[in-house]
Design an enzyme around this catalytic site. Structure first.
Site, PDB file in Angstrom:
ATOM      1  N   PRO A   2       1.879   3.893   2.103  1.00 32.05           N
ATOM      2  CA  PRO A   2       3.299   3.100   2.325  1.00 32.05           C
ATOM      3  C   PRO A   2       3.002   1.730   3.270  1.00 32.05           C
ATOM      4  O   PRO A   2       2.179   2.051   4.104  1.00 32.05           O
ATOM      5  CB  PRO A   2       4.118   4.211   3.148  1.00 32.05           C
ATOM      6  CG  PRO A   2       3.465   5.446   3.152  1.00 32.05           C
ATOM      7  CD  PRO A   2       1.818   4.995   2.754  1.00 32.05           C
ATOM      8  N   GLU A   3       3.483   0.745   3.009  1.00 28.29           N
ATOM      9  CA  GLU A   3       3.320  -0.529   3.518  1.00 28.29           C
ATOM     10  C   GLU A   3       4.491  -0.737   4.636  1.00 28.29           C
ATOM     11  O   GLU A   3       5.347   0.097   4.302  1.00 28.29           O
ATOM     12  CB  GLU A   3       3.170  -1.615   2.808  1.00 28.29           C
ATOM     13  CG  GLU A   3       1.865  -1.581   1.799  1.00 28.29           C
ATOM     14  CD  GLU A   3       0.617  -2.099   2.462  1.00 28.29           C
ATOM     15  OE1 GLU A   3       0.862  -2.614   3.593  1.00 28.29           O
ATOM     16  OE2 GLU A   3      -0.390  -1.816   2.053  1.00 28.29           O
ATOM     17  N   LYS A  59       3.685   0.326  11.213  1.00 30.21           N
ATOM     18  CA  LYS A  59       3.669   1.072  10.033  1.00 30.21           C
ATOM     19  C   LYS A  59       3.923   2.582  10.647  1.00 30.21           C
ATOM     20  O   LYS A  59       3.991   3.786  10.013  1.00 30.21           O
ATOM     21  CB  LYS A  59       2.393   1.177   9.241  1.00 30.21           C
ATOM     22  CG  LYS A  59       2.273  -0.013   8.452  1.00 30.21           C
ATOM     23  CD  LYS A  59       1.319   0.185   7.455  1.00 30.21           C
ATOM     24  CE  LYS A  59       0.224  -0.914   7.238  1.00 30.21           C
ATOM     25  NZ  LYS A  59      -0.590  -0.758   5.981  1.00 30.21           N
ATOM     26  N   HIS A 124       1.685  21.662   1.287  1.00 30.83           N
ATOM     27  CA  HIS A 124       1.141  20.858   2.352  1.00 30.83           C
ATOM     28  C   HIS A 124       2.152  20.291   3.250  1.00 30.83           C
ATOM     29  O   HIS A 124       2.273  19.233   3.809  1.00 30.83           O
ATOM     30  CB  HIS A 124       0.642  19.556   1.463  1.00 30.83           C
ATOM     31  CG  HIS A 124      -0.374  19.792   0.238  1.00 30.83           C
ATOM     32  ND1 HIS A 124      -1.670  20.512   0.534  1.00 30.83           N
ATOM     33  CD2 HIS A 124      -0.160  19.924  -0.985  1.00 30.83           C
ATOM     34  CE1 HIS A 124      -2.091  20.750  -0.438  1.00 30.83           C
ATOM     35  NE2 HIS A 124      -1.392  20.196  -1.450  1.00 30.83           N
ATOM     36  N   ARG A 143      -2.786  14.984   1.495  1.00 28.14           N
ATOM     37  CA  ARG A 143      -4.260  14.329   1.758  1.00 28.14           C
ATOM     38  C   ARG A 143      -4.405  14.266   3.336  1.00 28.14           C
ATOM     39  O   ARG A 143      -5.757  14.009   3.598  1.00 28.14           O
ATOM     40  CB  ARG A 143      -4.489  12.954   1.267  1.00 28.14           C
ATOM     41  CG  ARG A 143      -4.592  13.032  -0.372  1.00 28.14           C
ATOM     42  CD  ARG A 143      -4.735  11.905  -0.880  1.00 28.14           C
ATOM     43  NE  ARG A 143      -6.394  11.341  -0.787  1.00 28.14           N
ATOM     44  CZ  ARG A 143      -6.993  10.316  -0.903  1.00 28.14           C
ATOM     45  NH1 ARG A 143      -6.134   9.277  -1.794  1.00 28.14           N
ATOM     46  NH2 ARG A 143      -7.887   9.859  -0.566  1.00 28.14           N
ATOM     47  N   ARG A 177     -10.009 -18.105  16.269  1.00 25.59           N
ATOM     48  CA  ARG A 177     -10.459 -16.959  15.388  1.00 25.59           C
ATOM     49  C   ARG A 177     -11.382 -17.567  14.370  1.00 25.59           C
ATOM     50  O   ARG A 177     -10.858 -18.443  13.414  1.00 25.59           O
ATOM     51  CB  ARG A 177      -9.129 -16.327  14.824  1.00 25.59           C
ATOM     52  CG  ARG A 177      -8.575 -15.828  15.779  1.00 25.59           C
ATOM     53  CD  ARG A 177      -8.286 -14.242  15.615  1.00 25.59           C
ATOM     54  NE  ARG A 177      -7.902 -13.550  16.852  1.00 25.59           N
ATOM     55  CZ  ARG A 177      -8.242 -12.524  17.186  1.00 25.59           C
ATOM     56  NH1 ARG A 177      -9.468 -11.733  16.687  1.00 25.59           N
ATOM     57  NH2 ARG A 177      -8.047 -11.927  18.603  1.00 25.59           N
TER      58      ARG A 177
END
Ligand SMILES: [Zn+2]
Length: 296
Positions: A2-3, A59, A124, A143, A177
């Site tokens: 998920p973003e 996130k 799970h 996972r 940078r």
């Protein structure tokens, strides 16, 4: 995975369902990976707390908790369908901290479910938070890359929030940078929560090649990028917002309407603007897609 836009959508969906509710009890599974804070600490922090607010930081999904030891917890003799190996004694009733936070990171396959207790417990399932409303908030993660933790007072997600950052701060992030701009966009210490897809899409809209050194980009182009990042994320959130159902699913693979990608995943296909073939390069191990004509 998920973003940011999916996490925002999930956080909003959960906020609608559990804000104001009080945690009665917490069950935590035996698997250690999902628990970033000690199990006893998670249970003690959550139990008898009121969920004041649910929001996204980068996130992460952050639950702002108000500790209120005076809240009565009704006894639920039949409420425990599994043993509670990590259940903390005292459940934080003696804690004097008025505020705390519960932080959930969904990882790759993590999911938060808000459901009635009679709904079958999915395989799970690593955490079940029982609420005074009678509903349950469950964390399911096949996972086990997802993480649950608690923090006293304030959780620091690191970096700045891409949807809130002002132009001055945004420009400063890239000062000096030498890394490619694509890598800088993905650097969570700079901007929190911008993932691979949204970085490629933002660079396309701003007309900047992913390999350009961050420090070499003009202020004018950084201003375009600043607008593009927000635009791409907001559009994706707007699309995601219509796809959330009662069963809060964060699978990341289904259930979310995806932004139509202009370059991401379109290697060899014609650019939607100039018809040039979209190129793909690997930068710091991640695929980057761009139009060689539209992006300089
Ligand atoms: Zn093009």
């Amino acid at each position: 995975m998920p973003e940011l836009p999916e996490v925002e959508t999930i956080a909003r969906g959960i906020a609608k369902r559990v804000t104001g509710d009080v945690v009665e009890s917490v069950w935590l599974g035996q698997k250690k990976e999902p628990l970033k804070s000690p199990a006893a600490e998670i249970a003690a922090t959550l139990e008898r707390s009121r969920i004041a607010r649910v929001r996204r930081m980068g996130k992460h999904i952050v639950f702002d908790l108000e500790r209120n030891p005076s809240i009565g917890v009704r006894s639920r003799a039949n409420g425990h369908r599994r043993k509670q190996p990590h259940k903390a004694k005292g459940a934080g009733a003696t804690s004097s901290k008025p505020r705390a936070q519960w932080i959930v990171h969904l990882g790759m396959t993590g999911r938060l479910q808000v459901c009635d207790p009679q709904v079958e417990i999915a395989k799970h399932t690593h955490a079940i938070v029982r609420l005074a409303s009678g509903r349950e908030l469950r964390f399911v993660d096949p996972r086990r890359f997802g993480r649950l933790s608690v923090a006293a007072e304030t959780f620091e997600a690191g970096g700045v929030e891409p949807l809130d950052v002002d132009l001055e701060t945004f420009v400063t992030l890239f000062n000096g940078r030498k890394t490619p701009i694509k890598s800088a966009l993905l650097n969570q210490k700079l901007l929190r929560g911008v993932g691979n897809i949204y970085a490629d899409e933002s660079l396309f809209r701003a007309g900047i090649r992913p390999r350009r050194r961050a420090a070499s980009i003009s202020r004018e182009n950084l201003a375009k990028l600043h607008v593009a990042v927000k635009e791409v994320l907001r559009e994706a959130i707007a699309l995601g917002g219509s796809s959330i159902s009662d069963y809060v699913d964060a699978d990341g693979e289904e259930g979310f309407f995806q932004l139509q990608h202009r370059v991401y995943g379109r290697e060899g296909e014609p650019c939607l603007v100039c018809k040039s073939k979209v190129k793909r390069v690997v930068i710091a191990g991640r695929s980057s897609h761009y139009c060689p004509k539209c992006q300089k």
